[in-house]
Design an enzyme around this catalytic site. Structure first.
Site, PDB file in Angstrom:
ATOM      1  N   SER A 236     -22.284  -7.334  -8.357  1.00  0.00           N
ATOM      2  CA  SER A 236     -23.622  -6.775  -8.699  1.00  0.00           C
ATOM      3  C   SER A 236     -23.599  -5.320  -9.427  1.00  0.00           C
ATOM      4  O   SER A 236     -22.694  -4.755  -9.944  1.00  0.00           O
ATOM      5  CB  SER A 236     -24.246  -6.463  -7.049  1.00  0.00           C
ATOM      6  OG  SER A 236     -23.561  -5.329  -6.770  1.00  0.00           O
ATOM      7  N   THR A 237     -24.945  -5.035  -9.636  1.00  0.00           N
ATOM      8  CA  THR A 237     -25.116  -3.699 -10.581  1.00  0.00           C
ATOM      9  C   THR A 237     -24.655  -2.632  -9.724  1.00  0.00           C
ATOM     10  O   THR A 237     -24.332  -1.647 -10.434  1.00  0.00           O
ATOM     11  CB  THR A 237     -26.735  -3.575 -10.672  1.00  0.00           C
ATOM     12  OG1 THR A 237     -26.930  -2.733 -11.747  1.00  0.00           O
ATOM     13  CG2 THR A 237     -27.534  -3.356  -9.437  1.00  0.00           C
ATOM     14  N   LYS A 238     -24.277  -2.588  -8.556  1.00  0.00           N
ATOM     15  CA  LYS A 238     -23.998  -1.507  -7.743  1.00  0.00           C
ATOM     16  C   LYS A 238     -22.554  -0.825  -8.035  1.00  0.00           C
ATOM     17  O   LYS A 238     -22.121   0.039  -7.851  1.00  0.00           O
ATOM     18  CB  LYS A 238     -24.138  -1.949  -6.430  1.00  0.00           C
ATOM     19  CG  LYS A 238     -25.498  -1.949  -5.909  1.00  0.00           C
ATOM     20  CD  LYS A 238     -26.491  -0.882  -5.973  1.00  0.00           C
ATOM     21  CE  LYS A 238     -27.914  -1.102  -5.331  1.00  0.00           C
ATOM     22  NZ  LYS A 238     -28.552   0.249  -5.714  1.00  0.00           N
ATOM     23  N   ASP A 239     -21.584  -1.549  -8.767  1.00  0.00           N
ATOM     24  CA  ASP A 239     -20.439  -1.361  -9.203  1.00  0.00           C
ATOM     25  C   ASP A 239     -20.577  -0.221 -10.334  1.00  0.00           C
ATOM     26  O   ASP A 239     -19.919   0.770 -10.449  1.00  0.00           O
ATOM     27  CB  ASP A 239     -19.864  -2.456 -10.110  1.00  0.00           C
ATOM     28  CG  ASP A 239     -19.239  -3.630  -9.153  1.00  0.00           C
ATOM     29  OD1 ASP A 239     -19.265  -3.665  -8.059  1.00  0.00           O
ATOM     30  OD2 ASP A 239     -18.640  -4.531  -9.910  1.00  0.00           O
TER      31      ASP A 239
ATOM     32  N   ALA B 117     -20.985   2.927  -7.869  1.00  0.00           N
ATOM     33  CA  ALA B 117     -20.158   3.074  -7.111  1.00  0.00           C
ATOM     34  C   ALA B 117     -19.027   4.033  -7.932  1.00  0.00           C
ATOM     35  O   ALA B 117     -18.519   5.089  -7.722  1.00  0.00           O
ATOM     36  CB  ALA B 117     -19.560   2.116  -6.624  1.00  0.00           C
TER      37      ALA B 117
END
Ligand code: PMP
Length: 344
Positions: free
Chosen positions: A46-49, A52
């Site tokens: 996901s884009t959240k890597d 983070a």
């Protein structure tokens, strides 16, 4: 076909540089060109890597995080998975307060990645002590040597996309992008990406996708926080019951709302027409594009980039599960033939 066969030191080196994939069939009758930025190609799917890694490395750079420290976050799943993945490689503890609306698959995945998970009720107000915001805040206060990522109110979330997603899309489209379409949850993706791209081309149109049951669209139009807009809905990760400061409403031209049902069918359609096995909000973004097309938003010169935030594997017990779809009443007479269970 891919040409590079590279070797990496660890998974974190694979974050970002996701492909832009031309959509061919689902947009067949539309004017213009449509490209999906497929964030499922990140190692955490996901884009959240991106956020983070960026936020944790900024904390390290500023000396806020030391080896063995604890990272705390509220998350619908994706951010938690990414933080857990980065924590494993970098040697941090990871504590996550998640909404009970998150799919069981997501919660199990977080545990698999070594995170300690607190499941909190979804349908309570943000300032209720049981909400995942308040639980995370309390855990942060109680845990010595902890960092609270606080993605909804952390400008580094937006900066991460300003520094990576925006420049990638500019390079991949060779500056030809005319429209950016993205879901808004924290607003980090759409705001950071749009801010970079609008600095390059102020005439770019940026359209946010919001859910019925969320306050974002109304807030964008009136700058008023209207609690009458808030009611439960099924899509995870899209829309909000508060106004996140990570969202820069000034770089977004307008919002469009999509329903749970139409978004679910469009998510399934993406798999069947484009071979893109992506998550519920990718279908929501694509559903928004369909509606915008009907409203006459695009013409033959349009170069439209749609952000697909995550991978379909996270929704096997929901959108890609016929029983769940039927329980939601999503197989009405119009969509009955789409049920995957017809071939006995
Ligand atoms: N889709 C999914 C699946 C998400 O988890 C999120 C994050 N909440 C979004 C879209 C929205 O991204 P952002 O928070 O950057 O607005």
């Amino acid at each position: 076909m891919k040409e590079d066969i590279q070797v990496f030191d660890n998974v974190l080196q694979l974050i970002g540089k996701t492909p832009l994939i031309h959509l061919n069939r689902i947009t067949e009758t539309f004017e213009g060109d449509y490209y999906a930025k497929v964030e499922a190609f990140n190692p955490g799917h996901s884009t959240k890597d991106r956020i983070a890694l960026y936020i944790i490395e900024e904390a390290e750079r500023k000396g806020i995080l030391k080896p063995g420290d604890t990272i705390i976050e509220t998350t619908s799943g994706n951010t938690g998975f990414s933080i857990a993945m980065v924590s494993i490689i970098k040697g941090y503890e990871c504590i996550l307060a998640v909404s009970s609306k998150s799919s069981p698959d997501k919660i199990d995945m977080l545990k698999t990645m070594g995170a300690k998970v607190y499941v909190c009720p979804a349908h309570v107000s943000a300032d209720d002590p049981r909400s995942y915001y308040m639980v995370a805040k309390r855990l942060h206060e109680e845990t010595k040597g902890s960092v609270y990522i606080n993605q909804y109110f952390n400008e580094l979330n937006t900066d991460a996309h300003y520094k990576s997603t925006g420049p990638e899309i500019w390079a991949q489209t060779e500056g030809k992008i005319t429209h950016l379409i993205a879901c808004s949850g924290t607003g980090g993706t759409i705001s950071g990406t749009a801010r970079f791209l609008k600095e390059k081309n102020p005439s770019l149109k940026v359209i946010g996708i919001d859910a019925f049951g969320s306050v974002l669209k109304k807030y964008h139009e009136t700058r008023e926080f209207d609690t009458a807009e808030i009611y439960p809905y099924r899509i995870e990760g899209l829309g909000k019951n508060l106004i996140p400061t990570a969202t820069d409403f000034d770089v977004i031209d307008k919002f469009i709302k999509v329903t749970d049902e139409e978004s679910a069918h469009t998510t399934r359609e993406l798999a069947k027409t484009e071979g893109l096995f992506v998550g519920y909000t990718s279908g929501a973004a694509m559903q928004g594009v369909k509606q915008l097309q009907e409203l006459g938003e695009f013409d033959s010169n349009s170069q439209v980039v749609i952000i697909f935030p995550d991978h379909g594997s996270r929704y096997m017990s929901k959108v890609f599960n016929d029983k769940w779809m039927a329980e939601q009443g999503f197989f009405d007479s119009e969509h009955q033939e789409e049920s995957l269970g017809i071939e006995f």
